[in-house]
Design an enzyme around this catalytic site. Structure first.
Site, PDB file in Angstrom:
ATOM      1  N   GLN A  11       0.817  -1.207   0.000  1.00 13.21           N
ATOM      2  CA  GLN A  11       0.000   0.000   0.000  1.00 13.21           C
ATOM      3  C   GLN A  11       0.854   1.261   0.000  1.00 13.21           C
ATOM      4  O   GLN A  11       1.918   1.310   0.618  1.00 13.21           O
ATOM      5  CB  GLN A  11      -0.910  -0.002   1.226  1.00 13.21           C
ATOM      6  CG  GLN A  11      -2.140  -0.857   1.033  1.00 13.21           C
ATOM      7  CD  GLN A  11      -3.098  -0.774   2.202  1.00 13.21           C
ATOM      8  OE1 GLN A  11      -3.339  -1.768   2.865  1.00 13.21           O
ATOM      9  NE2 GLN A  11      -3.651   0.388   2.433  1.00 13.21           N
ATOM     10  N   SER A  92       4.623  -6.154   2.705  1.00 14.94           N
ATOM     11  CA  SER A  92       3.304  -6.186   3.347  1.00 14.94           C
ATOM     12  C   SER A  92       2.292  -6.875   2.435  1.00 14.94           C
ATOM     13  O   SER A  92       2.393  -8.073   2.185  1.00 14.94           O
ATOM     14  CB  SER A  92       2.875  -4.766   3.722  1.00 14.94           C
ATOM     15  OG  SER A  92       1.705  -4.790   4.526  1.00 14.94           O
ATOM     16  N   LEU A  93       1.319  -6.151   1.907  1.00 15.86           N
ATOM     17  CA  LEU A  93       0.354  -6.726   0.972  1.00 15.86           C
ATOM     18  C   LEU A  93       1.065  -7.460  -0.160  1.00 15.86           C
ATOM     19  O   LEU A  93       0.601  -8.506  -0.643  1.00 15.86           O
ATOM     20  CB  LEU A  93      -0.520  -5.611   0.384  1.00 15.86           C
ATOM     21  CG  LEU A  93      -1.235  -5.960  -0.920  1.00 15.86           C
ATOM     22  CD1 LEU A  93      -2.400  -6.870  -0.654  1.00 15.86           C
ATOM     23  CD2 LEU A  93      -1.643  -4.722  -1.668  1.00 15.86           C
ATOM     24  N   ARG A 117      -8.727  -9.071   4.120  1.00 15.03           N
ATOM     25  CA  ARG A 117      -7.608  -8.550   4.924  1.00 15.03           C
ATOM     26  C   ARG A 117      -7.704  -7.034   5.048  1.00 15.03           C
ATOM     27  O   ARG A 117      -7.561  -6.473   6.140  1.00 15.03           O
ATOM     28  CB  ARG A 117      -6.288  -8.948   4.272  1.00 15.03           C
ATOM     29  CG  ARG A 117      -5.018  -8.462   4.980  1.00 15.03           C
ATOM     30  CD  ARG A 117      -3.805  -8.930   4.166  1.00 15.03           C
ATOM     31  NE  ARG A 117      -2.530  -8.588   4.780  1.00 15.03           N
ATOM     32  CZ  ARG A 117      -1.819  -7.490   4.512  1.00 15.03           C
ATOM     33  NH1 ARG A 117      -2.287  -6.599   3.640  1.00 15.03           N
ATOM     34  NH2 ARG A 117      -0.652  -7.276   5.099  1.00 15.03           N
ATOM     35  N   HIS A 210       0.654  -2.876  10.940  1.00 15.54           N
ATOM     36  CA  HIS A 210       1.842  -3.562  11.453  1.00 15.54           C
ATOM     37  C   HIS A 210       2.248  -3.119  12.868  1.00 15.54           C
ATOM     38  O   HIS A 210       3.425  -2.863  13.140  1.00 15.54           O
ATOM     39  CB  HIS A 210       3.010  -3.407  10.469  1.00 15.54           C
ATOM     40  CG  HIS A 210       2.734  -4.039   9.145  1.00 15.54           C
ATOM     41  ND1 HIS A 210       2.600  -5.398   8.977  1.00 15.54           N
ATOM     42  CD2 HIS A 210       2.499  -3.493   7.921  1.00 15.54           C
ATOM     43  CE1 HIS A 210       2.331  -5.662   7.712  1.00 15.54           C
ATOM     44  NE2 HIS A 210       2.248  -4.528   7.059  1.00 15.54           N
ATOM     45  N   GLN A 259       2.345 -11.576  10.245  1.00 17.94           N
ATOM     46  CA  GLN A 259       2.753 -10.370   9.519  1.00 17.94           C
ATOM     47  C   GLN A 259       1.911  -9.159   9.917  1.00 17.94           C
ATOM     48  O   GLN A 259       2.402  -8.034   9.996  1.00 17.94           O
ATOM     49  CB  GLN A 259       2.620 -10.623   8.013  1.00 17.94           C
ATOM     50  CG  GLN A 259       3.025  -9.467   7.129  1.00 17.94           C
ATOM     51  CD  GLN A 259       2.111  -9.297   5.935  1.00 17.94           C
ATOM     52  OE1 GLN A 259       0.917  -9.088   6.095  1.00 17.94           O
ATOM     53  NE2 GLN A 259       2.679  -9.404   4.744  1.00 17.94           N
TER      54      GLN A 259
END
Length: 317
Positions: A11, A92-93, A117, A210, A259
Site C-alpha cells: 500500500q 506487506s500486501l 484482509r 503492522h 505479519q
C-alpha cells in the site's frame, strides 16, 4: 543465467490509471483483471483506471487493486520474456503477490483474501484513533528505543495506558515507519525531531498497520486462513515477519497471520539477496519505492521496474 528477484509493492504505491496500459496491450493482463472481477464482484477495472482516488485508497479496495495490477504485470513478463525469478518478495500486501507468483496460492483465492484482509485491518482501529509516520535518517535500533521511550513516557502520565507506538516497517536506508495510537505517534514525531532525526512526518493512512493495534485483524485472518490449503512454493520467497527464506512446504498461514501485527523487516529481507547471489531485481507493479530502497541498501544489484508496456521493452535484452 543471471539470478533475479521479483519484488512486489504494498500500500502507498497505488495511483489512478495503474494497470490500464498493460490491460489495453496484453491479453494476459486482461485475463487477470477479469478473474479478479469474477472473484470479487466489483468493478475493479473502473476503480484502477478511473478512480476516484478517494475510493482507490480505501484499504479494502487498495489491497485487491494492487495485487491485481502486480500479478497482471508479472503474467505479462512471464509470457513476453524468459525471465524466471530465483527468489520473490513482497512488501506487506505484496507478500500475497509473491505467493501467487511462487504458485503457493491461486490468484482468485488471493484476491478474495486481501479484500477481507483490507477490511479487517480497516475495522481493527476506529478512524482517527491510529496513525503512522515516517522517520528518515534514523537507524533501526534508535527508532526502536525512541518508540519505547515515548510509550513508557505516556504510560507514566496518568490516563494514557492505552497509548502505544512501535516500528511498523524497517525499510532500510535510514527509513523506519512507525505506527500506533494517534497521540503516541504524534509525540514520537515531536521527540524524534527534538533528538535530531533528519525528518519525521505523519503519513496519510486509514489505519495504523503492522503494530499491536492490528491484533483483531490478525485474529480474523487466522480464522479466514484456517481452511485454506497452500501449495508447495515453486520459487523460494522471503517472509516479511522474520526476513527468512522459505521454500517447498512452508508455514505460510502462520507467516501471513503474524505479519499483520508485527513490523515488516524489509531491510533484513533485502540483505538476504547477496547470500543468494541475486544480481538483478525487478519491481513488478505500481511505483518504484522498493527498487529505490534497494539501491540504497545494496548498490551492486541492478534494478528494473515493470508497470507499463514500455517497461516490458526496456527489460528485454
Amino acid at each position: 543465467m543471471t539470478k533475479q528477484v521479483f519484488l512486489f509493492p504494498g500500500q502507498g504505491s497505488q495511483h489512478v490509471g495503474m494497470g490500464k496500459d498493460l490491460y489495453e496491450n496484453f491479453s494476459q493482463a486482461r485475463l487477470i483483471f477479469e478473474e479478479a472481477e469474477d472473484a470479487l464482484k466489483i468493478k475493479l477495472r473502473k476503480l484502477c483506471f478511473e478512480g476516484p482516488e478517494s475510493d482507490l485508497k480505501l484499504t479494502l479496495n487498495t489491497q485487491p487493486a494492487l495485487l491485481t495490477v502486480s500479478v497482471a504485470a508479472c503474467r505479462v513478463l512471464e509470457t513476453e520474456t524468459d525471465f524466471k525469478p530465483s527468489l520473490v518478495a513482497g512488501h506487506s500486501l505484496g507478500e500475497y503477490s509473491a505467493l501467487v507468483i511462487s504458485r503457493a496460492l491461486s490468484f482468485s483465492k488471493a484476491v478474495q483474501l486481501v479484500r477481507v484482509r483490507g477490511q479487517a485491518m480497516q475495522e481493527a482501529v476506529p478512524v482517527g484513533k491510529g496513525a503512522m509516520a515516517a522517520l528518515l535518517g534514523v537507524e533501526a535500533p534508535v527508532a526502536v528505543a525512541l518508540c519505547e521511550e515515548v510509550t513508557q513516557s505516556l504510560h507514566r502520565e496518568g490516563g494514557h495506558k492505552e497509548e502505544i507506538v512501535s516500528p511498523a516497517n524497517f525499510n532500510g536506508a535510514g527509513q523506519v515507519v512507525i505506527a500506533g495510537t494517534q497521540a503516541a505517534v504524534q509525540r514520537c514525531v515531536e521527540v524524534a525531531l527534538e533528538k535530531g532525526v533528519k525528518r519525521a512526518l505523519l503519513l496519510e493512512v486509514s489505519a495504523p498497520f503492522h503494530c499491536k493495534l492490528m491484533q483483531p485483524a490478525a485474529q480474523k485472518m487466522a480464522d479466514i486462513l484456517e481452511p485454506i490449503s497452500f501449495l508447495s512454493l515453486q520459487t523460494p520467497y522471503i517472509a516479511n515477519v522474520d526476513a527468512q527464506i522459505y521454500a517447498g512446504n512452508a508455514p505460510i498461514r502462520d507467516l501471513l497471520v503474524r505479519q499483520i501485527p508485527n513490523p515488516v523487516r524489509w531491510e533484513e529481507s533485502m540483505q538476504q539477496l547477496s547470500k543468494c547471489e541475486i544480481k538483478e531485481a525487478i519491481e513488478i507493479g505500481p511505483g518504484k519505492v522498493l527498487t529505490g530502497l534497494l539501491r540504497r541498501i545494496n548498490k551492486d544489484i541492478k534494478t528494473f521496474n515493470l508497470q507499463t508496456s514500455e517497461d516490458i521493452k526496456n527489460v528485454v535484452r
